[in-house]
Design a protein around this motif. Structure first.
Motif, PDB file in Angstrom:
ATOM      1  N   ALA A 196      18.076   6.254  31.411  1.00  0.00           N
ATOM      2  CA  ALA A 196      16.998   5.357  30.991  1.00  0.00           C
ATOM      3  C   ALA A 196      15.705   5.678  31.737  1.00  0.00           C
ATOM      4  O   ALA A 196      14.607   5.629  31.157  1.00  0.00           O
ATOM      5  N   ASP A 197      15.823   5.986  33.021  1.00  0.00           N
ATOM      6  CA  ASP A 197      14.657   6.371  33.812  1.00  0.00           C
ATOM      7  C   ASP A 197      14.030   7.637  33.234  1.00  0.00           C
ATOM      8  O   ASP A 197      12.804   7.727  33.053  1.00  0.00           O
ATOM      9  N   VAL A 231      14.280   8.790  30.174  1.00  0.00           N
ATOM     10  CA  VAL A 231      13.680   8.489  28.865  1.00  0.00           C
ATOM     11  C   VAL A 231      12.301   7.863  29.039  1.00  0.00           C
ATOM     12  O   VAL A 231      11.354   8.191  28.318  1.00  0.00           O
ATOM     13  N   GLY A 232      12.167   6.969  30.024  1.00  0.00           N
ATOM     14  CA  GLY A 232      10.868   6.358  30.280  1.00  0.00           C
ATOM     15  C   GLY A 232       9.823   7.382  30.688  1.00  0.00           C
ATOM     16  O   GLY A 232       8.670   7.322  30.241  1.00  0.00           O
ATOM     17  N   ARG A 233      10.221   8.332  31.500  1.00  0.00           N
ATOM     18  CA  ARG A 233       9.291   9.378  31.929  1.00  0.00           C
ATOM     19  C   ARG A 233       8.935  10.309  30.770  1.00  0.00           C
ATOM     20  O   ARG A 233       7.789  10.763  30.664  1.00  0.00           O
ATOM     21  N   ALA A 279       8.844   9.381  27.663  1.00  0.00           N
ATOM     22  CA  ALA A 279       7.940   8.599  26.818  1.00  0.00           C
ATOM     23  C   ALA A 279       6.507   8.657  27.348  1.00  0.00           C
ATOM     24  O   ALA A 279       5.544   8.774  26.581  1.00  0.00           O
ATOM     25  N   ALA A 280       6.362   8.602  28.671  1.00  0.00           N
ATOM     26  CA  ALA A 280       5.021   8.652  29.257  1.00  0.00           C
ATOM     27  C   ALA A 280       4.356  10.000  29.001  1.00  0.00           C
ATOM     28  O   ALA A 280       3.168  10.063  28.647  1.00  0.00           O
TER      29      ALA A 280
END
Length: 218
Positions: free
Chosen positions: A37-38, A40-42, A44-45
Motif C-alpha cells: 500500500a505504501d 502504491v501511494g508513492r 500514485a504521487a
C-alpha cells in the motif's frame, strides 16, 4: 507522440520491466500488504507528477504495475520515464522487482468473417472494442484476456479454432516452452520463434507461447 519499438524500449535499459504486447509490466515483491500500500501511494504521487497513470494491482505479497500510452496505442517515452521513476521509488522503499513473474494472455479465435463473429463475443462477454486495436475486444474492467480474431484462408473444421496466446517476458520464453514440453505438450511449430511457438496438449488443444521479439509492430 511517437510509439517505440520493443527494441527501442529494451535499449533504454529498464531491468525491472518487461515488454508484453503494447505494455511495460513489472512485479514488485513487497512481502506485506502494508508495504504494498505504501508503494502504491508513492507510485500514485509519481504518476500525478508526470501526468501519466499506470494500472496498479495491489496484492499480498506483491504489486503488479502496467503502463502504456493509451492515446497512441503503444509505448512511448512517457512510459519509459514513468517506469524508471517507479523503479526508483521502489528501490528507495527497499522493494525488489521480480519482472520474471509478469505475463498476460489473449484468446485467439480463427474466423472466416470477423465482422460477423466479433459482435457475438462482444455481447456474450460484455467486452468493448480495444482502444489500441479496434479489431480486438477487451474487458472494460481490465480483468479478462483480450480477444483477437485470426483471419483464415479456408475453413478448418478438423482442428480447434480457439486457442490461447500466452505472453511471457522474452527472457522467460525458453523456460516456459521447456516446462510445457515436460508437462506433456507437443511443439507444433517454431517457424515464427522467438515471436511465438505453437504447442498442443496431448489431445491437440493448442496454445502459443508469445514474446514481443521480432515483431513488425514492435
Amino acid at each position: 507522440m511517437t510509439t517505440l519499438t520493443t527494441q527501442q524500449v529494451l535499449d533504454e535499459g529498464l531491468p525491472d520491466w518487461r515488454v508484453l504486447i503494447r505494455t511495460l509490466q513489472t512485479c514488485f515483491e513487497t512481502g506485506s500488504f502494508a508495504t504494498g500500500a505504501d508503494l502504491v501511494g508513492r507510485i500514485a504521487a509519481v504518476a500525478e507528477q508526470l501526468n501519466h497513470h499506470p494500472d496498479v494491482l495491489l496484492r499480498y505479497p506483491n504489486v503488479l504495475v502496467t503502463t502504456t500510452s493509451h492515446d497512441v496505442g503503444g509505448l512511448t517515452d512517457r512510459d519509459v520515464t514513468l517506469a524508471r521513476r517507479i523503479s526508483q521509488v521502489a528501490a528507495d522503499l527497499g522493494v525488489a522487482a521480480a519482472p520474471q513473474k509478469v505475463g498476460t494472455s489473449e484468446i485467439g479465435i480463427d474466423v472466416m468473417d470477423a465482422e460477423a463473429v466479433r459482435p457475438f463475443w462482444q455481447a456474450v462477454l460484455g467486452y468493448v472494442t480495444n482502444d489500441a486495436d479496434e479489431t480486438e475486444l477487451s474487458d472494460p474492467m481490465g480483468r479478462g484476456p483480450t480477444i483477437w480474431f485470426q483471419q483464415m484462408d479456408a475453413p478448418r473444421p478438423q482442428r480447434n479454432r480457439i486457442h490461447l496466446d500466452v505472453w511471457v517476458p522474452h527472457d522467460q520464453a525458453e523456460a516456459r516452452l521447456q516446462a510445457t514440453l515436460d508437462a506433456g505438450g507437443r511443439l507444433l511449430s517454431d517457424e515464427a520463434a522467438p515471436s511465438f511457438w505453437v504447442l498442443a496438449d496431448p489431445e491437440g488443444n493448442e496454445a502459443c507461447v508469445c514474446t514481443n521479439l521480432d515483431r513488425q509492430s514492435g
